[in-house]
Write a protein that holds these residues in place. Sequence first.
Motif, PDB file in Angstrom:
ATOM      1  N   LEU A 166      37.236  37.961  42.340  1.00  0.00           N
ATOM      2  CA  LEU A 166      36.021  38.378  42.251  1.00  0.00           C
ATOM      3  C   LEU A 166      35.171  37.859  43.781  1.00  0.00           C
ATOM      4  CD1 LEU A 166      34.756  37.923  38.498  1.00  0.00           C
ATOM      5  CD2 LEU A 166      35.153  40.096  40.010  1.00  0.00           C
ATOM      6  N   SER A 170      33.410  39.766  46.482  1.00  0.00           N
ATOM      7  CA  SER A 170      32.203  39.803  46.861  1.00  0.00           C
ATOM      8  C   SER A 170      32.061  39.580  48.367  1.00  0.00           C
ATOM      9  CB  SER A 170      31.521  38.366  45.968  1.00  0.00           C
ATOM     10  OG  SER A 170      31.827  37.288  46.758  1.00  0.00           O
ATOM     11  N   ARG A 189      39.856  47.902  36.185  1.00  0.00           N
ATOM     12  CA  ARG A 189      40.463  46.808  35.468  1.00  0.00           C
ATOM     13  C   ARG A 189      41.893  46.803  35.949  1.00  0.00           C
ATOM     14  NH1 ARG A 189      35.578  45.330  33.482  1.00  0.00           N
ATOM     15  NH2 ARG A 189      34.442  46.296  35.150  1.00  0.00           N
ATOM     16  N   MET A 207      36.802  38.711  32.032  1.00  0.00           N
ATOM     17  CA  MET A 207      35.433  38.942  32.669  1.00  0.00           C
ATOM     18  C   MET A 207      34.642  39.016  31.676  1.00  0.00           C
ATOM     19  SD  MET A 207      36.485  42.053  35.638  1.00  0.00           S
ATOM     20  CE  MET A 207      34.713  42.239  35.938  1.00  0.00           C
ATOM     21  N   SER A 208      34.922  39.504  30.205  1.00  0.00           N
ATOM     22  CA  SER A 208      33.811  39.204  29.213  1.00  0.00           C
ATOM     23  C   SER A 208      33.293  37.691  29.140  1.00  0.00           C
ATOM     24  CB  SER A 208      34.538  39.736  28.070  1.00  0.00           C
ATOM     25  OG  SER A 208      34.857  41.089  28.049  1.00  0.00           O
ATOM     26  N   GLN A 211      31.128  36.677  31.674  1.00  0.00           N
ATOM     27  CA  GLN A 211      29.644  37.208  31.220  1.00  0.00           C
ATOM     28  C   GLN A 211      29.249  36.522  30.299  1.00  0.00           C
ATOM     29  OE1 GLN A 211      28.005  41.424  31.860  1.00  0.00           O
ATOM     30  NE2 GLN A 211      28.931  41.503  29.494  1.00  0.00           N
ATOM     31  N   ILE A 216      28.596  35.798  35.506  1.00  0.00           N
ATOM     32  CA  ILE A 216      28.750  36.986  36.054  1.00  0.00           C
ATOM     33  C   ILE A 216      27.862  38.071  35.143  1.00  0.00           C
ATOM     34  CG2 ILE A 216      30.651  36.832  37.386  1.00  0.00           C
ATOM     35  CD1 ILE A 216      31.871  39.001  35.422  1.00  0.00           C
ATOM     36  N   GLU A 217      27.437  39.321  35.619  1.00  0.00           N
ATOM     37  CA  GLU A 217      26.996  40.316  34.694  1.00  0.00           C
ATOM     38  C   GLU A 217      27.484  41.668  35.010  1.00  0.00           C
ATOM     39  OE1 GLU A 217      22.851  40.394  34.193  1.00  0.00           O
ATOM     40  OE2 GLU A 217      22.681  42.451  34.015  1.00  0.00           O
ATOM     41  N   MET A 218      28.099  42.564  34.134  1.00  0.00           N
ATOM     42  CA  MET A 218      28.574  43.604  34.214  1.00  0.00           C
ATOM     43  C   MET A 218      27.759  44.908  34.519  1.00  0.00           C
ATOM     44  SD  MET A 218      32.507  43.384  32.497  1.00  0.00           S
ATOM     45  CE  MET A 218      32.451  41.930  31.297  1.00  0.00           C
ATOM     46  N   ASN A 221      30.865  50.114  34.765  1.00  0.00           N
ATOM     47  CA  ASN A 221      32.363  49.511  34.959  1.00  0.00           C
ATOM     48  C   ASN A 221      32.569  49.173  36.221  1.00  0.00           C
ATOM     49  OD1 ASN A 221      33.212  49.459  32.407  1.00  0.00           O
ATOM     50  ND2 ASN A 221      33.330  51.762  32.163  1.00  0.00           N
ATOM     51  N   LYS A 223      30.486  48.059  38.912  1.00  0.00           N
ATOM     52  CA  LYS A 223      29.678  46.797  39.698  1.00  0.00           C
ATOM     53  C   LYS A 223      29.639  45.410  38.813  1.00  0.00           C
ATOM     54  CE  LYS A 223      26.840  50.303  41.866  1.00  0.00           C
ATOM     55  NZ  LYS A 223      25.508  51.036  41.519  1.00  0.00           N
ATOM     56  N   VAL A 224      29.409  44.498  39.705  1.00  0.00           N
ATOM     57  CA  VAL A 224      29.318  43.372  38.887  1.00  0.00           C
ATOM     58  C   VAL A 224      28.370  42.618  39.526  1.00  0.00           C
ATOM     59  CG1 VAL A 224      30.566  40.908  38.725  1.00  0.00           C
ATOM     60  CG2 VAL A 224      31.695  43.102  37.561  1.00  0.00           C
TER      61      VAL A 224
END
Lengths: 234, 234
Positions: A166, A170, A189, A207-208, A211, A216-218, A221, A223-224
């Motif tokens: 990630l 970024s 994914r 990833m969940s 979050q 992070i915030e999704m 599907n 973008k993050v």
Amino acid sequence: MGFTGCSCENCHNKMCSKRVPIFSAFNEDELSRVSGLIIRRQYKKGELIILEGACPESLIIINSGRVKAYRNTIEGREHILYIFSEGDFFGEKNLLLDHEATYNAEALEDTGICTINKKAFQELMREYPELSFKVMEELCSRLARLENTIESMGTKNVELRVNSVLVEFSEKYGSQHPRGILVELPMSREGIANYIGLTRETVSRKMSLLQEEGIIEMVGNKKVIILDMERLSL
Amino acid sequence: MGFTGCSCENCHNKMCSKRVPIFSAFNEDELSRVSGLIIRRQYKKGELIILEGACPESLIIINSGRVKAYRNTIEGREHILYIFSEGDFFGEKNLLLDHEATYNAEALEDTGICTINKKAFQELMREYPELSFKVMEELCSRLARLENTIESMGTKNVELRVNSVLVEFSEKYGSQHPRGILVELPMSREGIANYIGLTRETVSRKMSLLQEEGIIEMVGNKKVIILDMERLSL
DNA sequence: CGCGCAGTTGATTAGGTTCAAGGGATGTGG
DNA sequence: CCACATCCCTTGAACCTAATCAACTGCGCG
């Protein structure tokens, strides 16, 4: 078709070489000369640009679009080695020796490329040592990235691997956002999983978790938003 | 001290550059010139040649001996990236840009090295494009090796990883033997484990298995005979 | 000959994969 | 503009395998 600026052939070619880091030290005249050596080609999303095992005669430089370089593992999975984008080159294995391509290259979106015959490129490098140096720099930075990848894959800690991918994305695909850094994920994914050697389910779960922890915030599907870079790159 | 041939300084230096693939295209005169730029140094087994994060001013070429390049992972393990031996160079990250070293380099045995100031080496590359080409070739072949490593590390099949590392060692450290190929393992079980991202116990178990299956035979702890290369590289 | 470290082997545990099912997002056609 | 279909993503449960912890062995060295 993804090109900016005027539409004459000449201009296109110049722009191609101008955008490319390895030609960044070239002046206008030199760039024109390079343009003369270039053959341009256009690929649609999903098309194969290089097949593993082939012996392409040219160096390939990406003009617009994105390309994934991958191999098929014995287990039948697809292992992604690089994501190349505008300005990147590949096919370097064939540049000097007649090696076979060691990976497949597939257009992730509609992609325009420039090809330069390897003999001609060698000639250029002979004449302009700066060009060799740029190529070497790029090779070294790829080595550095692969070394990092290997280190993180050797690591048992799977969270760490997801985090670093990630962070890597970024840096390449991130932009400022009021609440953090908005990252356009360059792949699904499953793609990410194949990039870091996990399964899509595990990537999803991790990833969940990130979050839930508010790191992070999704956003949909693809973008993050990275809310807490600190804790991510820790 | 591990050197062969006559003992005058001059000869040593020449030999150093002569043995080095990247200087293989140089003639006697050119080699003499290179020799003048070289500073030689000697390290004892276990000594650190480069510390990760340092900014060495020189390219380092191995004259005799073997060197392991590794990083310490966050988990406190040591991850081995390369094993360099006679003729190999490292410190390439600093060759063009002022990057920090990305790994530690430690002498695995008594090791003699040649160092060339990076400015001087750049000058050489500018003058002799062939030298640049050799360096690039080496960088590309390292990329290829790392790509392979990454692929095999992404693979879930652990046996495969152990097998391929044995094949890799056989290519580099193997010799003919009446019953197969005799391989001098360049490192301990723990070293191998750190090289392919497993634990020493797992490496041990997998190698025992290979022995049971009659594919390899262990000779003491530091040697292995590969009896059935077919099945190993399959 | 005996010590020490490296390697082996065994039992247990932890965590990712796998298999299976449900939920959302994206895009198309009516 | 909404309904529907598809694809991808997510979530759950069982399993499998390598890591871990621990004890033992044996090679290699003084």
